[in-house]
Each structure stands twice: as C-alpha cells, then as structure tokens.
Enzyme design. Structure first.
Site, short mmCIF file in Angstrom:
data_model
loop_
_atom_site.label_atom_id
_atom_site.label_comp_id
_atom_site.label_asym_id
_atom_site.label_seq_id
_atom_site.Cartn_x
_atom_site.Cartn_y
_atom_site.Cartn_z
N ASP A 257 0.86 -1.17 0.00
CA ASP A 257 0.00 0.00 0.00
C ASP A 257 0.90 1.23 0.00
O ASP A 257 1.44 1.60 1.04
CB ASP A 257 -0.91 -0.01 1.24
CG ASP A 257 -1.87 1.17 1.22
OD1 ASP A 257 -2.85 1.12 0.48
OD2 ASP A 257 -1.61 2.14 1.96
N ARG B 138 -20.39 0.16 5.14
CA ARG B 138 -19.23 -0.29 5.90
C ARG B 138 -18.64 0.94 6.57
O ARG B 138 -18.21 1.88 5.90
CB ARG B 138 -18.19 -0.93 4.97
CG ARG B 138 -16.91 -1.36 5.66
CD ARG B 138 -15.87 -1.86 4.66
NE ARG B 138 -15.44 -0.82 3.73
CZ ARG B 138 -14.16 -0.53 3.46
NH1 ARG B 138 -13.18 -1.21 4.01
NH2 ARG B 138 -13.85 0.43 2.60
#
Lengths: 544, 66
Positions: free
Chosen positions: A138, A283
């Site tokens: 990432d 979410r």
C-alpha cells in the site's frame, strides 16, 4: 444487541532496512509480499496466481451522499487501481546494487510468478492468503487486511495472525534470501511528521442515518483512546515537544468528518464502499485507531465500538457533543494521567473517562433490556469496558497488563526514572519504536508478554493456526479455502467476488460473495469435497 | 498516577472457560516462576535496545500512509 458484528482490521506496518536507510520503501514492501509468496510456494509447492480485483472498489463514494471529484482527490485516495511501481522502482528491483533487490532475486521472482495485471516486472504487489486476508503493498508500506470476522475476539486473533505472517516473511528475506534484516513496526508514526494507519471496518445497516451516526461516534472516537491507545513518546506530528501521550494517531487528525485518509484526516471517515450489498449495508471505515500490539487493547477497541454502533442503530446513543472534537482528541491524548477535562457544547466539562462512562452506561442498559448481557462475549466486553474505566479512574497503572499505552508508559517511566532521562532522550524514543518491533527477541511488547505481564486472549498456537486458516463463520472461509484448494484456478479475488479460470471455458467465471454471511464453512464446506473438480465447484457458486 | 513498580497482573486461570469468551492463555511456567524485579527487566531492556539509539531513531523515516 450483541458484540457480534461483521468486521475486519487493516494494519500498515512501518518498514526499515537498517543496513540501508535509503532503500526504497515500496521496493522493501514488495520484497516482503514476495517473500510470503515464496514461503507459501515452498510449503505447498505452488502459490495461487490470484490478482486483486478492483472492480467493486469505490474509494471516492462519500457516505453523505455524493462522490468526490476524481481530479480533486489526493492520488493516494485512488485505491481502486493497482499500485504500480515507478520506472525507478522497477529499475531497483532488477539492479544488483547495495540496498536494492539483487538480480538473482528478481530472476527468481520472474520464474515463480507469471506476469499479470497486478504484477509489475514480475514483482507481486498483492496476495490473497489462505486465511482469507489480503497482504499487499500500500503505497510505501506493507499492509495486512484481516479476513472478515464476526466476533471481537476473532478480530483480535486474525489481526495478531497478520503480525506473525509479516514477521515470518521478513525472516525469510533475511534467512532464505540473504538480503539482510527487514524491520517491521506495528506503530503509526515515524515521529517526523508521517503517519500510517490501522483501520477498522464494521458492517452497518444502510438504513441508519449516517449524519446521526457520525454525531454519536465523534465523541466516542475522541475518547476511546484511554483504553486502546498505544502510547507515544513526543507531542506534535514531528514530536517537537518532549513528553508522553496516550495515542499514536491523535496529533495527525485535523477534521471532524471527511473522505480523506492521508490528508486532513477526519475523526469520522465517510468512505462509502460497502464491499457487500449496497442497498442493505454500509461499511463504517474507522481510521482513528492505533495499531495495538496488545490483545486486550484490540479486543476492547473492536468490542466497545461494536456496542456503540448497536446503540446508534437502536436509537439509544447518548448525545454528547464536544465543543471542539479535534482539540479534545489531542487534549485527551496529551495527558497520560487520563485526567484532562474537555468542554462539551452544553457547557459541561468532562474527562475522557467520564464520557466513556456515559457510553458504557447506555450500552449496559441496552444490553440488559435486550437480554444481550447473557451472551458470553457481549457480557465479557461490557464487563471489561466498565472495569477498565473504573481502574483508569483510580490509577491507570492498575491496567498496565491490558491497556497498551499504560504498559508502555509504565515501562518507559521506570526506565526514565532509573536512568534520570528527560522525555526527549533518544533512548526513550528508541523504546517507543521498539515496543512495536515485530521481532519477538527485540520487541518490548513481547518482552513484557513473555514474562506474563500482558494479558493474552490467545496463545501462540491459536495465532499460528489463524495465520493459515480462515474464520469459519464468514465468506472469508470460502475465499481462503478456494485459493488454497484451487491455486491454479482462482485468478481474481476481492472482498466480495472470486474469479475462476475453468479449463474448457473461454471466459473468466466471476462469482459473487456479495452476501458477507454466505461462504461460511456451514454453507460451502460440502463444495470443497468436490476436490479438484473446479468446474463443478464454480457452478455451485452464485453468479455475479 | 503512583510511581509504583511494575508488577505482573494475576492471570485469570482459575475461571472456567465460557463458550464464546476468549480464555486468557496461561502464562508460561518460566514467566510465572520469574517474578522479576523491575531492575532485572530494565537491565534486560538495556541489552535488547538497539545500540546508538540516537542514530537509529533519526534514521527511522517513513513515507506517508493512510
């Protein structure tokens, strides 16, 4: 209501090659992911050729009902496209210069992995693991995203499994590849202005009003650090002021609510990417937490947040509005006595412990009314939440075996007293960093844990098992077992889909996992008895 | 906060396991046997800490993250 709730944790690790401080962090991260792939290949003689499937990623969807303009987004927000190595980084992966991936390593990687959309110059940037997790590069950090779990204790277990996976890969880089020590830190800042996160994700019904939820969450998130902060040496994003504070992350937050995760970080993040049925669910993406080494701190972080979400969903969340939430977040963090009082809009002045008690009382009341306090794990979270607040109010050192920042503060304070050090002494900054060092023989958390000074919920054997096995009660079971059982055929995966290559069929077969509860062991175990019959297996899965 | 010495918290090992509730893992026998004084622990940390802390901490530089 119970603490049972679909959740997952993400951890970005700090990474360092001490023998070459100038090594490219993205290359080091890629090296770690590829080391894990090599370990899997050595154990199973094969590794799944699974790419990450970005089709359903929507990082610019805002829960407040709009979409951020792509041109206005920070490049780091565009997580719906594969991270590609730059030309310079590709050069580094094949250049046998000191501090760079050796030529032999690059050719080995090329031989091991076929090239596909997520592999750059044969270097794997993404892995879907047999335990249902995602392990990937990432930006400039290795990140472990845990598989979906249903209970806070399971969230702890599979989060800890990620620490083991990451450390084992680093050991492999050193021992099998001979590329030197790769240090990993489960912390959130380099103390020089940079921060990297430990995110939580919780599933909520879409029907819940997001603005109301955000209003109830802000005061909770600003104060929950008193029992789940990881502690930090230095105040300010660049540690410009000497001292010890409760939270790793607090100083890096600038806004109450917003979509960003790398700039103008908000206490409530609005990313609306449900990774499930959009009509039914949202979410909640939580970016304010610290990465915890300690199991109980993680357990409380997940368990209490789950209870507060239940309060919100039942319309029984307490109304606590901080006058200045960002300022309060930092005020609370900067007082390791946990006594700082912050101002509310209604004129009250309360400590973080007082505010948490209001949430706790509301949760205890709702649990009693619904009978949830008889469910064992819900009762356990409630009991620990209440007793931890009581103990913090008496003397924070009472919770030194369960609350990470207290354990760290007590250890560093003792060292500081013994050696007569000021808080700006580099040895204390070293201890802060080394607290979260994932090497068991070096990490100070592990030094306390091995002496029985940190309460553990799971032993090493359970964590080892979670590193290779998925949770059994969510779709992570199907994902994890599929990449293990059919490594040749699972060509794509995301949180809510799996794609298969089936011999004799021209098109990729994409199958939905949009219902997060479907794919548990109970629902799909019989499918794995099909053994190698991939066509029959795929045909038994629901179509996208 | 009192400046008391670090002492181990008792592990809850006498409670029966309840389904659904994580049971604390028992501390290893050696950990139980060694209720070390704080000085011993700190001395061990002296041996574990990276040498040249100042240089090490200065060299710990990360790129941005989420």
């Amino acid at each position: 209501m119970t603490v049972k709730r679909f959740a997952g944790l993400e951890t970005e690790f700090g990474i360092l090659a001490p023998q070459d401080l100038n090594a490219n962090a993205t290359v080091l991260s890629a090296r770690l992911i590829n080391a894990h792939a090599d370990l899997v290949a050595r154990e199973r003689h094969h590794v799944a050729a699974t790419s990450w499937d970005y089709t359903d990623e929507r990082p610019l969807h805002d829960a407040r009902g709009f979409e951020m303009d792509r041109d206005a987004a920070d490049p780091s927000q565009l997580t719906d496209t594969p991270r590609e190595l730059t030309a310079e980084e590709i050069a580094l992966t094949t250049d046998a210069q000191p501090g760079k991936i050796f030529a032999e390593e690059a050719s080995m990687l090329a031989a091991m992995y076929r090239e596909d959309a997520n592999d750059v110059g044969h270097v794997r940037m993404n892995m879907v693991l047999g335990n249902g997790a995602r392990f990937y590069v990432d930006h400039a950090h290795p990140e472990y995203s845990s598989p979906e779990t249903l209970w806070p204790a399971d969230a702890v277990l599979w989060d800890q499994a990620g620490d083991v996976i990451a450390r084992r890969a680093a050991d492999h880089v050193r021992d099998a590849w001979g590329l030197g020590e790769l240090l990993l830190y489960k912390n959130n800042t380099d103390g020089k202005g940079q921060s990297y996160g430990a995110h939580e994700n919780y599933l909520m019904p879409r029907e819940v009003d997001f603005e109301k939820a955000a209003a109830a969450l802000i005061s909770f998130f600003a104060t929950r650090q008193v029992f789940c902060g990881s502690g930090r040496v230095g105040l300010g994003t660049r540690s410009g002021t000497p001292g010890f504070q409760i939270s790793q992350r607090a100083d890096f937050f600038e806004a109450e609510i917003g979509l960003e995760t790398t700039v103008r970080r908000p206490i409530v993040n609005t990313r609306d990417e449900p990774h499930s049925n959009w009509e039914k669910f949202r979410r909640l993406h939580v970016i304010i937490g610290d990465a915890n080494m300690g199991q109980v701190s993680t357990y409380l972080r997940i368990g209490t947040t789950s209870l507060v979400l239940s309060l919100i969903e039942s319309g029984r969340a307490p109304e606590i509005a901080l006058m200045d939430p960002v300022e309060a977040l930092q005020q609370v963090s900067h007082d390791p006595q946990a006594r700082a009082v912050v101002r509310l809009k209604d004129g009250r002045k309360l400590s973080a412990i007082d505010i948490q008690r209001i949430y706790y009382d509301a949760a205890a009341s709702l649990c009693a009314d619904t009978g949830a306090d008889t469910e064992p794990q819900t009762a356990d979270v409630l009991s620990r939440w209440g007793s931890t607040l009581d103990a913090l109010a008496r003397d924070p050192f009472e919770v030194a075996s369960t609350v990470d920042w207290v354990a760290k503060y007590q250890l560093l304070s003792a060292y500081r007293d013994r050696n007569g050090l000021q808080w700006d002494d580099p040895r204390l900054a070293m201890m802060d960093l080394q607290w979260s060092d994932l090497r068991k023989d070096k990490g100070l958390y592990f030094k306390l844990a091995e002496r029985g000074r940190m309460e553990r919920l799971f032993d090493d054997a359970a964590i080892e098992s979670a590193a290779v096995n998925p949770p059994e009660d969510t779709r992570a079971y199907l994902r994890g077992k599929a990449v293990t059982a059919f490594p040749d055929h699972v060509v794509g995966a995301s949180w809510d889909a799996l794609s298969f290559s089936v011999p004799g069929r021209a098109r990729i077969q994409r199958r939905s996992l949009i219902d997060p509860f479907w794919g548990s062991r109970a629902t799909v175990e019989s499918l794995f008895e099909l053994q190698e019959d991939i066509a029959a297996f795929v045909d038994a899965l629901p179509r996208t | 906060m009192s400046q008391e010495q670090i002492k181990p918290q008792p592990q809850k090992q006498d409670e029966e396991a309840v389904p659904g509730v994580p049971t604390p893992a028992p501390a290893s026998a050696s950990a139980q046997a060694q209720v070390q004084e704080v000085d011993d622990l700190l001395a061990e940390i002296d041996g574990v800490l990276e040498t040249n802390a100042e240089e090490f901490v200065r060299g710990f530089v990360q790129k941005g993250g989420q």
